[in-house]
Design a protein around this motif. Structure first.
Motif, PDB file in Angstrom:
ATOM      1  N   TYR A 108      10.194  -1.107   1.329  1.00  0.00           N
ATOM      2  CA  TYR A 108       9.044  -0.169   1.580  1.00  0.00           C
ATOM      3  C   TYR A 108       8.671   0.687   0.336  1.00  0.00           C
ATOM      4  O   TYR A 108       7.632   0.650  -0.269  1.00  0.00           O
ATOM      5  CB  TYR A 108       8.910   0.670   2.780  1.00  0.00           C
ATOM      6  CG  TYR A 108       7.665   1.432   3.072  1.00  0.00           C
ATOM      7  CD1 TYR A 108       6.486   0.916   3.406  1.00  0.00           C
ATOM      8  CD2 TYR A 108       7.616   2.598   2.688  1.00  0.00           C
ATOM      9  CE1 TYR A 108       5.401   1.724   3.257  1.00  0.00           C
ATOM     10  CE2 TYR A 108       6.368   3.705   2.592  1.00  0.00           C
ATOM     11  CZ  TYR A 108       5.309   3.015   3.051  1.00  0.00           C
ATOM     12  OH  TYR A 108       4.216   3.564   3.112  1.00  0.00           O
TER      13      TYR A 108
ATOM     14  N   ASN B 166       5.831   0.245  -2.583  1.00  0.00           N
ATOM     15  CA  ASN B 166       4.849   0.991  -2.620  1.00  0.00           C
ATOM     16  C   ASN B 166       4.982   2.013  -3.547  1.00  0.00           C
ATOM     17  O   ASN B 166       3.847   2.757  -3.881  1.00  0.00           O
ATOM     18  CB  ASN B 166       4.710   1.878  -1.073  1.00  0.00           C
ATOM     19  CG  ASN B 166       4.017   0.873  -0.094  1.00  0.00           C
ATOM     20  OD1 ASN B 166       2.902   0.641  -0.108  1.00  0.00           O
ATOM     21  ND2 ASN B 166       5.172   0.282   0.907  1.00  0.00           N
TER      22      ASN B 166
ATOM     23  N   GLN C  92      14.980  -2.233   5.172  1.00  0.00           N
ATOM     24  CA  GLN C  92      13.659  -2.272   5.216  1.00  0.00           C
ATOM     25  C   GLN C  92      12.842  -1.173   4.549  1.00  0.00           C
ATOM     26  O   GLN C  92      11.747  -1.235   3.973  1.00  0.00           O
ATOM     27  CB  GLN C  92      13.046  -2.612   6.543  1.00  0.00           C
ATOM     28  CG  GLN C  92      13.628  -3.474   7.145  1.00  0.00           C
ATOM     29  CD  GLN C  92      15.090  -3.208   8.228  1.00  0.00           C
ATOM     30  OE1 GLN C  92      15.694  -2.806   7.427  1.00  0.00           O
ATOM     31  NE2 GLN C  92      14.871  -3.386   9.539  1.00  0.00           N
ATOM     32  N   ASP C  93      13.543   0.031   4.542  1.00  0.00           N
ATOM     33  CA  ASP C  93      12.966   1.291   4.003  1.00  0.00           C
ATOM     34  C   ASP C  93      12.926   1.078   2.455  1.00  0.00           C
ATOM     35  O   ASP C  93      12.041   1.617   1.726  1.00  0.00           O
ATOM     36  CB  ASP C  93      13.784   2.466   4.387  1.00  0.00           C
ATOM     37  CG  ASP C  93      13.351   2.735   6.074  1.00  0.00           C
ATOM     38  OD1 ASP C  93      12.421   2.492   6.805  1.00  0.00           O
ATOM     39  OD2 ASP C  93      14.429   2.897   6.888  1.00  0.00           O
TER      40      ASP C  93
END
Length: 164
Positions: A125, A129, A121-122
């Motif tokens: 991200y 972003n 999930q990181d």
């Protein structure tokens, strides 16, 4: 490479991200560390560069954990700046088998640095972003590589052993 999700700072090309951030154990050819960051301040509004009345929460997303020299600099910076909270999310551990490197990571932890291994999930991200999307295209979804979860678990175990 510095990138912030809330600025016009240059974003990572997708090809760089897919190669440099990949959480493989043997990182041949990955001889640079890429850093993306998020900065939050807590406290009264201030225009000063570094106001001691504010608490700074910084999260770094880095392709690799810092080398001994950089780890020592981070440790010293955290010791000098008690209002600074640093979380470092790393894709993989750099030379973690070496005693000197392990000692440097432990010193960072004792200075208040939170070291974490990036979960799938990181990586997503960071992709959403900090990675460049082509003009006019719909934002492409992050496609995890085959061994992303196993590699995360491997490094998480190693980091826990080092920092215990």
């Amino acid at each position: 490479m510095e990138a912030s999700p809330h600025s016009n700072t240059k974003r990572l090309p997708a090809m760089f991200f897919k190669f440099q951030f990949r959480n493989v154990e043997y990182s041949s050819g990955r001889n640079k560390t890429f850093l993306c960051y998020v900065l939050e301040t807590q406290g009264k509004e201030s225009h000063a560069a570094c106001d001691s009345s504010l608490r700074y929460n910084i999260t770094w997303y880095v392709s690799s954990s810092p080398c001994v020299t950089c780890a020592d600099r981070i440790t010293e910076t955290l010791k000098k700046n008690k209002n600074l909270r640093l979380t470092i999310m790393v894709g993989r551990l750099f030379m973690w088998e070496e005693a000197e490197m392990q000692a440097a990571l432990k010193k960072m932890k004792s200075a208040g640095c939170k070291l974490r291994i990036m979960k799938p999930q990181d990586f997503e991200y960071v992709w959403q972003n900090f990675v460049e999307q082509e003009e006019g295209e719909e934002a492409k979804a992050f496609v995890p590589w085959e061994d992303i979860q196993e590699n995360f678990q491997y490094y998480e175990e190693k980091l826990a052993e080092i920092l215990h």
